[in-house]
Design a protein around this motif. Structure first.
Motif, PDB file in Angstrom:
ATOM      1  N   VAL A  24      41.648  28.616  47.687  1.00 24.28           N
ATOM      2  CA  VAL A  24      40.706  29.541  48.721  1.00 24.28           C
ATOM      3  C   VAL A  24      40.400  30.887  47.958  1.00 24.28           C
ATOM      4  O   VAL A  24      39.273  31.299  48.049  1.00 24.28           O
ATOM      5  CB  VAL A  24      41.690  29.869  49.693  1.00 24.28           C
ATOM      6  CG1 VAL A  24      41.308  30.911  50.633  1.00 24.28           C
ATOM      7  CG2 VAL A  24      41.882  28.486  50.758  1.00 24.28           C
ATOM      8  N   VAL A  25      41.280  31.565  47.329  1.00 25.10           N
ATOM      9  CA  VAL A  25      40.859  32.513  46.500  1.00 25.10           C
ATOM     10  C   VAL A  25      39.935  32.457  45.354  1.00 25.10           C
ATOM     11  O   VAL A  25      39.039  33.051  45.557  1.00 25.10           O
ATOM     12  CB  VAL A  25      42.313  33.356  45.755  1.00 25.10           C
ATOM     13  CG1 VAL A  25      41.807  34.415  44.864  1.00 25.10           C
ATOM     14  CG2 VAL A  25      43.132  33.716  46.928  1.00 25.10           C
ATOM     15  N   ALA A  26      39.792  31.543  44.708  1.00 24.28           N
ATOM     16  CA  ALA A  26      38.904  31.117  43.651  1.00 24.28           C
ATOM     17  C   ALA A  26      37.584  30.888  44.289  1.00 24.28           C
ATOM     18  O   ALA A  26      36.558  31.414  44.012  1.00 24.28           O
ATOM     19  CB  ALA A  26      39.381  29.712  43.029  1.00 24.28           C
ATOM     20  N   ALA A  28      36.749  31.685  47.214  1.00 27.39           N
ATOM     21  CA  ALA A  28      36.108  33.001  47.766  1.00 27.39           C
ATOM     22  C   ALA A  28      35.527  33.826  46.708  1.00 27.39           C
ATOM     23  O   ALA A  28      34.326  34.567  47.191  1.00 27.39           O
ATOM     24  CB  ALA A  28      37.275  33.680  48.803  1.00 27.39           C
ATOM     25  N   CYS A  29      36.006  34.044  45.914  1.00 26.79           N
ATOM     26  CA  CYS A  29      35.596  34.838  44.620  1.00 26.79           C
ATOM     27  C   CYS A  29      34.036  34.293  44.201  1.00 26.79           C
ATOM     28  O   CYS A  29      33.256  34.956  43.765  1.00 26.79           O
ATOM     29  CB  CYS A  29      36.705  34.836  43.341  1.00 26.79           C
ATOM     30  SG  CYS A  29      37.975  36.035  43.677  1.00 26.79           S
ATOM     31  N   VAL A  30      33.912  32.831  44.197  1.00 30.65           N
ATOM     32  CA  VAL A  30      32.643  32.488  43.640  1.00 30.65           C
ATOM     33  C   VAL A  30      31.745  32.661  44.725  1.00 30.65           C
ATOM     34  O   VAL A  30      30.721  33.128  44.608  1.00 30.65           O
ATOM     35  CB  VAL A  30      32.815  30.842  43.499  1.00 30.65           C
ATOM     36  CG1 VAL A  30      31.362  30.440  43.216  1.00 30.65           C
ATOM     37  CG2 VAL A  30      33.602  30.656  42.297  1.00 30.65           C
ATOM     38  N   GLU A  31      32.077  32.259  46.010  1.00 33.76           N
ATOM     39  CA  GLU A  31      31.110  32.473  47.168  1.00 33.76           C
ATOM     40  C   GLU A  31      30.765  33.869  47.745  1.00 33.76           C
ATOM     41  O   GLU A  31      29.742  33.833  48.169  1.00 33.76           O
ATOM     42  CB  GLU A  31      31.811  31.502  48.239  1.00 33.76           C
ATOM     43  CG  GLU A  31      31.893  30.212  47.910  1.00 33.76           C
ATOM     44  CD  GLU A  31      30.404  29.395  47.636  1.00 33.76           C
ATOM     45  OE1 GLU A  31      29.414  29.653  48.382  1.00 33.76           O
ATOM     46  OE2 GLU A  31      30.637  28.506  46.970  1.00 33.76           O
ATOM     47  N   MET A  32      31.770  34.894  47.692  1.00 33.44           N
ATOM     48  CA  MET A  32      31.789  36.063  48.130  1.00 33.44           C
ATOM     49  C   MET A  32      31.621  37.012  47.098  1.00 33.44           C
ATOM     50  O   MET A  32      30.936  37.943  47.344  1.00 33.44           O
ATOM     51  CB  MET A  32      32.795  36.308  49.121  1.00 33.44           C
ATOM     52  CG  MET A  32      33.168  35.567  50.357  1.00 33.44           C
ATOM     53  SD  MET A  32      34.574  36.058  51.060  1.00 33.44           S
ATOM     54  CE  MET A  32      34.361  34.955  52.738  1.00 33.44           C
ATOM     55  N   LEU A  33      32.160  37.002  46.122  1.00 31.35           N
ATOM     56  CA  LEU A  33      31.897  37.978  45.134  1.00 31.35           C
ATOM     57  C   LEU A  33      30.853  37.738  44.032  1.00 31.35           C
ATOM     58  O   LEU A  33      30.618  38.251  43.027  1.00 31.35           O
ATOM     59  CB  LEU A  33      33.171  38.158  44.514  1.00 31.35           C
ATOM     60  CG  LEU A  33      34.191  38.787  45.390  1.00 31.35           C
ATOM     61  CD1 LEU A  33      35.613  38.858  44.892  1.00 31.35           C
ATOM     62  CD2 LEU A  33      33.828  40.001  46.189  1.00 31.35           C
ATOM     63  N   GLY A  34      30.566  36.296  43.583  1.00 31.31           N
ATOM     64  CA  GLY A  34      29.439  35.800  42.882  1.00 31.31           C
ATOM     65  C   GLY A  34      30.170  35.588  41.542  1.00 31.31           C
ATOM     66  O   GLY A  34      29.318  35.431  40.518  1.00 31.31           O
ATOM     67  N   ALA A  40      36.914  33.072  38.380  1.00 34.36           N
ATOM     68  CA  ALA A  40      37.615  33.160  39.873  1.00 34.36           C
ATOM     69  C   ALA A  40      38.677  32.245  39.675  1.00 34.36           C
ATOM     70  O   ALA A  40      39.730  32.593  40.652  1.00 34.36           O
ATOM     71  CB  ALA A  40      36.556  32.436  40.722  1.00 34.36           C
ATOM     72  N   ASN A  41      39.005  31.299  38.811  1.00 32.45           N
ATOM     73  CA  ASN A  41      40.044  30.616  38.701  1.00 32.45           C
ATOM     74  C   ASN A  41      41.360  31.426  38.213  1.00 32.45           C
ATOM     75  O   ASN A  41      42.253  31.187  38.770  1.00 32.45           O
ATOM     76  CB  ASN A  41      39.772  29.322  37.597  1.00 32.45           C
ATOM     77  CG  ASN A  41      40.910  28.259  37.655  1.00 32.45           C
ATOM     78  OD1 ASN A  41      41.480  27.920  38.485  1.00 32.45           O
ATOM     79  ND2 ASN A  41      40.919  27.598  36.389  1.00 32.45           N
ATOM     80  N   VAL A  42      40.793  32.318  37.550  1.00 31.50           N
ATOM     81  CA  VAL A  42      41.800  33.381  36.944  1.00 31.50           C
ATOM     82  C   VAL A  42      42.373  34.031  38.052  1.00 31.50           C
ATOM     83  O   VAL A  42      43.713  34.177  38.159  1.00 31.50           O
ATOM     84  CB  VAL A  42      41.431  34.147  35.775  1.00 31.50           C
ATOM     85  CG1 VAL A  42      42.568  35.229  35.571  1.00 31.50           C
ATOM     86  CG2 VAL A  42      40.888  33.532  34.734  1.00 31.50           C
ATOM     87  N   VAL A  43      41.755  34.586  38.841  1.00 25.65           N
ATOM     88  CA  VAL A  43      42.003  35.392  40.100  1.00 25.65           C
ATOM     89  C   VAL A  43      42.856  34.503  41.161  1.00 25.65           C
ATOM     90  O   VAL A  43      43.892  34.827  41.554  1.00 25.65           O
ATOM     91  CB  VAL A  43      40.865  36.252  40.935  1.00 25.65           C
ATOM     92  CG1 VAL A  43      41.150  36.629  42.086  1.00 25.65           C
ATOM     93  CG2 VAL A  43      40.138  36.783  39.841  1.00 25.65           C
ATOM     94  N   LEU A 105      38.084  21.964  40.801  1.00 23.12           N
ATOM     95  CA  LEU A 105      39.484  22.576  40.864  1.00 23.12           C
ATOM     96  C   LEU A 105      40.524  21.934  41.730  1.00 23.12           C
ATOM     97  O   LEU A 105      41.608  22.048  41.114  1.00 23.12           O
ATOM     98  CB  LEU A 105      38.948  23.956  41.351  1.00 23.12           C
ATOM     99  CG  LEU A 105      40.040  25.219  41.473  1.00 23.12           C
ATOM    100  CD1 LEU A 105      40.728  25.377  40.008  1.00 23.12           C
ATOM    101  CD2 LEU A 105      39.692  26.439  42.027  1.00 23.12           C
ATOM    102  N   ALA A 106      40.198  21.366  42.634  1.00 25.18           N
ATOM    103  CA  ALA A 106      41.124  20.770  43.444  1.00 25.18           C
ATOM    104  C   ALA A 106      41.942  19.583  42.631  1.00 25.18           C
ATOM    105  O   ALA A 106      43.261  19.527  42.700  1.00 25.18           O
ATOM    106  CB  ALA A 106      40.683  19.989  44.767  1.00 25.18           C
TER     107      ALA A 106
END
Length: 131
Positions: A24-26, A28-34, A40-43, A105-106
């Motif tokens: 979810v975090v990864a 969201a980082c791709v979709e919302m933060l670009g 995003a995988n690291v976050v 990723l999943a």
């Protein structure tokens, strides 16, 4: 054997929660933060590490709280090693596959779980004094 089976079930429950957090975090980082999927995988991993460590410490392995620092350091190494494999596999799959990044990723997250359980049980949360 019953103890091990219960531990595996608890590990799966905590692992699913941590993997869901990671995903979810990864995403969201791709979709919302670009962010790029690999960044995003690291976050996502950092967020999931917190969920995973707390869950495994308190629930899966029921590790003594007075020894949490050693377990945290060891589990960080286990998790970081698993993440290194995760990131390499994910990068390779993103490069060679046309499957969507979130599906890849999943799949990678599920693939790392067995090794993480073994290393966590036998080393990171080991209770013997000489370990």
């Amino acid at each position: 054997m019953r103890l091990l089976a219960g531990q595996i079930l608890r590990f799966v429950a905590v692992g699913c929660l941590a993997a869901a957090t990671h995903w979810v975090v990864a995403v969201a980082c791709v979709e919302m933060l670009g962010l790029a999927p690999l960044r995003a995988n690291v976050v996502g991993w950092l967020a999931a590490f917190c969920v995973s460590f707390a869950g495994h410490l308190l629930f899966t392995f029921r590790h003594p709280l007075h020894a949490w620092q050693r377990a945290a350091a060891r589990f960080f190494l286990v998790s970081a090693g698993g993440f290194a494999v995760n990131e390499m596999a994910y990068a390779w799959l993103l490069h060679v596959s046309s499957v969507r990044y979130d599906v890849l990723l999943a799949a990678v997250l599920a693939g790392i779980a067995v090794g993480t359980f073994i290393a966590s049980r036998l080393w990171a949360f080991r209770r013997t004094p000489g370990a």
